[in-house]
Design an enzyme around this catalytic site. Structure first.
Site, PDB file in Angstrom:
ATOM      1  N   ARG A 133       3.553  15.189 -14.815  1.00  0.00           N
ATOM      2  CA  ARG A 133       2.776  14.432 -15.801  1.00  0.00           C
ATOM      3  C   ARG A 133       3.412  14.462 -17.185  1.00  0.00           C
ATOM      4  NH1 ARG A 133      -1.871  17.261 -13.331  1.00  0.00           N
ATOM      5  NH2 ARG A 133      -2.536  15.917 -11.642  1.00  0.00           N
ATOM      6  N   CYS A 147      -1.847  18.301  -6.252  1.00  0.00           N
ATOM      7  CA  CYS A 147      -1.325  19.567  -5.716  1.00  0.00           C
ATOM      8  C   CYS A 147      -2.233  20.087  -4.609  1.00  0.00           C
ATOM      9  CB  CYS A 147      -1.274  20.630  -6.801  1.00  0.00           C
ATOM     10  SG  CYS A 147      -0.048  20.374  -8.066  1.00  0.00           S
ATOM     11  N   ARG A 171       7.025  21.897  -2.495  1.00  0.00           N
ATOM     12  CA  ARG A 171       7.397  20.729  -1.693  1.00  0.00           C
ATOM     13  C   ARG A 171       6.811  19.469  -2.321  1.00  0.00           C
ATOM     14  NH1 ARG A 171       6.375  24.889   2.099  1.00  0.00           N
ATOM     15  NH2 ARG A 171       7.919  25.062   3.764  1.00  0.00           N
ATOM     16  N   TYR A 230      16.629  18.815  -0.608  1.00  0.00           N
ATOM     17  CA  TYR A 230      16.259  20.224  -0.419  1.00  0.00           C
ATOM     18  C   TYR A 230      17.192  21.068  -1.269  1.00  0.00           C
ATOM     19  CZ  TYR A 230      13.429  18.469   3.325  1.00  0.00           C
ATOM     20  OH  TYR A 230      12.480  17.777   4.020  1.00  0.00           O
TER      21      TYR A 230
END
Length: 124
Positions: free
Chosen positions: A62, A74, A89, A107
């Site tokens: 944000r 979240c 993630r 990743y």
């Protein structure tokens, strides 16, 4: 076409600054690898392992330029014994113009172990 773009990273400790920096780094890498702009992103779901409680990583997104209107949420990852720790993630849903097989998932750090088949470091 709206596609899901996955990403994950880890932090060395549960520290607000570390979580924010790692989250922003991961999102920036997903952006660059997939030529994304915030306007093309439908929403982002972020999960964290249960050992990360210092902050909401969504706050990091944000704070990023042009992300104030991107819906971000979240959640906590399922605490499976033996799973990777201190992991963040991202599931980014965005409009991209490539086939599913060409989406670039990201990743970083210890999270490379989650999907070595998709890790950018394993591409030749």
């Amino acid at each position: 076409m709206i596609r899901g773009i996955r990403g994950a990273t880890t932090v060395p400790e549960d520290d607000e600054k570390a979580v924010w920096q790692a989250t922003e780094e991961l999102m920036r890498k997903i952006e660059s690898e997939n030529s994304l702009q915030p306007e093309s992103i439908s929403h982002v779901i972020i999960t964290v392992t249960d050992d990360l409680t210092s902050t909401f990583p969504a706050r990091a997104l944000r704070e990023m330029k042009d992300y104030q209107y991107v819906p971000v949420m979240c959640a906590q990852e399922i605490p499976v014994p033996g799973s990777i720790r201190k992991c963040i993630r991202l599931m980014v849903s965005a409009e991209v113009h490539v086939p599913q097989k060409d989406v670039r998932h990201v990743y970083l750090n210890e999270a490379e172990k989650l999907r070595p088949d998709l890790s950018l470091t394993n591409e030749g």
